[in-house]
Design a protein around this motif. Structure first.
Motif, short mmCIF file in Angstrom:
data_model
loop_
_atom_site.label_atom_id
_atom_site.label_comp_id
_atom_site.label_asym_id
_atom_site.label_seq_id
_atom_site.Cartn_x
_atom_site.Cartn_y
_atom_site.Cartn_z
N PHE A 1 0.85 -1.21 0.00
CA PHE A 1 0.00 0.00 0.00
C PHE A 1 0.88 1.25 0.00
CE2 PHE A 1 -3.69 -2.14 2.55
CZ PHE A 1 -4.12 -2.77 1.40
N ALA A 2 1.93 1.24 0.83
CA ALA A 2 2.80 2.42 0.95
C ALA A 2 3.47 2.71 -0.40
CB ALA A 2 3.85 2.19 2.04
N ARG A 3 3.93 1.66 -1.07
CA ARG A 3 4.56 1.85 -2.38
C ARG A 3 3.55 2.39 -3.39
NH1 ARG A 3 7.63 -2.72 -1.34
NH2 ARG A 3 6.11 -4.12 -2.28
N GLN A 4 2.34 1.80 -3.38
CA GLN A 4 1.31 2.22 -4.35
C GLN A 4 0.91 3.68 -4.18
OE1 GLN A 4 -2.14 -0.29 -3.94
NE2 GLN A 4 -1.31 -1.94 -5.17
N THR A 5 0.95 4.17 -2.93
CA THR A 5 0.41 5.51 -2.65
C THR A 5 1.51 6.51 -2.31
OG1 THR A 5 0.09 4.93 -0.32
CG2 THR A 5 -1.79 4.57 -1.78
N ALA B 1 -6.73 -2.19 4.01
CA ALA B 1 -6.89 -0.95 3.23
C ALA B 1 -7.69 0.08 4.02
CB ALA B 1 -7.57 -1.24 1.90
N ALA B 2 -8.72 -0.39 4.73
CA ALA B 2 -9.53 0.54 5.53
C ALA B 2 -8.72 1.11 6.69
CB ALA B 2 -10.78 -0.17 6.04
N ALA B 3 -7.85 0.29 7.29
CA ALA B 3 -6.98 0.78 8.37
C ALA B 3 -5.98 1.80 7.82
CB ALA B 3 -6.24 -0.39 9.02
N PHE B 4 -5.39 1.47 6.67
CA PHE B 4 -4.41 2.37 6.03
C PHE B 4 -5.04 3.73 5.74
CE2 PHE B 4 -1.77 4.00 2.60
CZ PHE B 4 -0.49 3.59 2.92
N GLU B 5 -6.27 3.69 5.25
CA GLU B 5 -6.99 4.93 4.95
C GLU B 5 -7.23 5.75 6.22
OE1 GLU B 5 -10.68 4.25 2.90
OE2 GLU B 5 -11.27 6.36 3.05
N VAL C 1 -5.31 8.30 2.86
CA VAL C 1 -5.13 7.97 1.45
C VAL C 1 -5.73 6.59 1.21
CG1 VAL C 1 -3.42 7.60 -0.37
CG2 VAL C 1 -2.93 9.19 1.48
N VAL C 2 -6.48 6.43 0.13
CA VAL C 2 -7.14 5.15 -0.14
C VAL C 2 -6.27 4.30 -1.06
CG1 VAL C 2 -9.26 4.05 -0.98
CG2 VAL C 2 -9.33 6.40 -0.10
N LEU D 1 -6.21 -2.93 -5.04
CA LEU D 1 -6.22 -4.10 -4.16
C LEU D 1 -5.98 -5.40 -4.95
CD1 LEU D 1 -9.01 -3.36 -1.53
CD2 LEU D 1 -6.70 -2.47 -1.71
N ASP D 2 -6.44 -5.43 -6.20
CA ASP D 2 -6.25 -6.65 -7.01
C ASP D 2 -4.77 -7.00 -7.12
OD1 ASP D 2 -8.86 -7.46 -7.67
OD2 ASP D 2 -9.02 -5.83 -9.12
N ALA D 3 -3.95 -5.97 -7.30
CA ALA D 3 -2.51 -6.21 -7.45
C ALA D 3 -1.92 -6.77 -6.16
CB ALA D 3 -1.81 -4.91 -7.84
N VAL D 4 -2.39 -6.24 -5.01
CA VAL D 4 -1.88 -6.71 -3.71
C VAL D 4 -2.31 -8.16 -3.47
CG1 VAL D 4 -1.93 -6.30 -1.23
CG2 VAL D 4 -1.92 -4.35 -2.81
N ILE D 5 -3.57 -8.46 -3.80
CA ILE D 5 -4.08 -9.83 -3.61
C ILE D 5 -3.30 -10.80 -4.50
CG2 ILE D 5 -6.12 -11.31 -3.93
CD1 ILE D 5 -7.80 -8.69 -3.28
N ALA D 6 -3.05 -10.38 -5.74
CA ALA D 6 -2.32 -11.26 -6.68
C ALA D 6 -0.91 -11.54 -6.15
CB ALA D 6 -2.27 -10.61 -8.06
N ARG D 7 -0.25 -10.51 -5.61
CA ARG D 7 1.11 -10.70 -5.06
C ARG D 7 1.09 -11.68 -3.89
NH1 ARG D 7 5.16 -6.76 -5.80
NH2 ARG D 7 6.39 -7.89 -4.26
N LEU D 8 0.06 -11.57 -3.03
CA LEU D 8 -0.03 -12.48 -1.88
C LEU D 8 -0.24 -13.92 -2.33
CD1 LEU D 8 -2.27 -10.48 0.62
CD2 LEU D 8 0.16 -10.94 0.84
#
Ligand SMILES: NC(=O)c1ccc[n+]([C@@H]2O[C@H](COP(=O)([O-])OP(=O)(O)OC[C@H]3O[C@@H](n4cnc5c(N)ncnc54)[C@H](OP(=O)(O)O)[C@@H]3O)[C@@H](O)[C@H]2O)c1
Length: 269
Positions: free
Chosen positions: A23-27, A246-250, A255-256, A260-267
């Protein structure tokens, strides 16, 4: 650098550091996120110490999700109704407790296109996770929301507790015989012991969807049951895990994280 962490015991297996790093990298956020093991009897002192050390926010996992509530300065309404806290947000005085599990769950249903409005929804299980998902499920306006559990008293208690928010129909697994549902949500922990809850015959309507809060190996028994029911679509709970994060990060960063699809795919890799 702003510091965050997930606390629990055990904690080495936690996917949260990997999720928040992505998330940090994406945002383009600069922050650190660690996994910190805390024993139950050390929780009050360690929470105070993490606040004193300047941590901005914490995720809370087993076994602390209930105990941490009493150690918060304030607790959100949804966390109170869920009876558990999974996210701590720093305030000057201490910690504000929130619960983002239900939001993560409903966001994942939306991501997948699994509709709730106007559909007959069956939730299997009546433990802590179910407490967290009932409020957003009711808010999504199902035609009917049924909660069924091995221990028959727990759905009755949940129906009573959530009465102000809407109608939950408490059932036993056996009494479901002959019913058909458009969405079946497995929120039992049975998959962790390689089992599926004992259910009576076909329960899924034609075109129905199946969602399991479990993921990894624990997802296999429900996936097999869903396939045998002829489910149109079947999903595990990895997207819910990423969604609650993601809700906690926001809440922490304002920042939203929206990829999420990319994060799920990586996991899944
Ligand atoms: N994806 C996510 O982000 C996420 C978040 C939270 C939880 N989860 C998953 O959700 C599941 C439930 O977690 P929880 O915190 O609610 O656990 P919990 O509070 O321990 O509740 C466990 C539930 O599973 C039922 N159960 C256990 N073994 C069973 C079996 N063999 N047959 C039928 N029912 C059985 C229990 O029924 P009784 O009441 O009859 O014992 C109870 O309703 C777990 O798999 C957990 O990993 C996923």
């Amino acid at each position: 650098m702003d510091r965050y962490a997930v606390i629990g015991q055990p904690i080495a297996h936690s996917r949260s550091p990997a999720i928040h790093a992505q998330f940090a990298r994406q945002t383009d956020q600069v922050l650190s996120y660690e996994a910190i093991e805390i024993a139950p009897d050390a929780l009050p002192a360690r929470l105070q110490a993490l606040h004193a050390a300047g941590y901005r926010g914490l995720n809370v996992t087993l076994p602390h999700k209930v105990a941490v509530m009493a150690l918060c300065e304030t607790v959100s309404g949804r966390a109170q109704r869920a009876g558990a806290v999974n996210t701590l947000i720093r305030t000057d005085q201490g910690w504000h407790g929130d619960n983002t599990d239900g939001e993560g769950f409903i966001r994942d249903l939306q991501r997948l296109g699994f509709g709730v409005a106007g559909r007959r929804v069956l939730v299997l299980g009546a433990g802590g996770a179910v407490r967290g998902i009932l409020e957003p499920l009711l808010a999504a306006a199902p035609a009917e929301l049924v909660v069924s559990n091995r221990n028959p008293w727990k759905p009755e208690a949940l129906a009573e507790a959530f009465k102000p928010l809407g109608t939950i129909v408490p059932r036993t697994h056996l009494s479901l015989k002959g019913d058909r549902y458009d969405l079946v949500v497995n929120a039992t922990a049975a998959g962790h012991s390689g089992r599926m809850a004992a259910l009576p015959g076909p329960l899924l309507a034609r075109g129905g969807d199946c969602y399991d809060l479990s993921y990894g190996a624990a997802f296999a028994p429900f996936r097999a049951w869903s396939e045998a029911q002829g489910a149109a679509r079947i999903a595990d709970g990895l997207g819910m895990l990423v969604g609650q994060a993601a809700a906690a990060f926001e809440a922490w960063r304002g920042v939203v994280p929206d990829r999420l699809d990319a994060v799920i795919a990586r996991l899944r890799e």
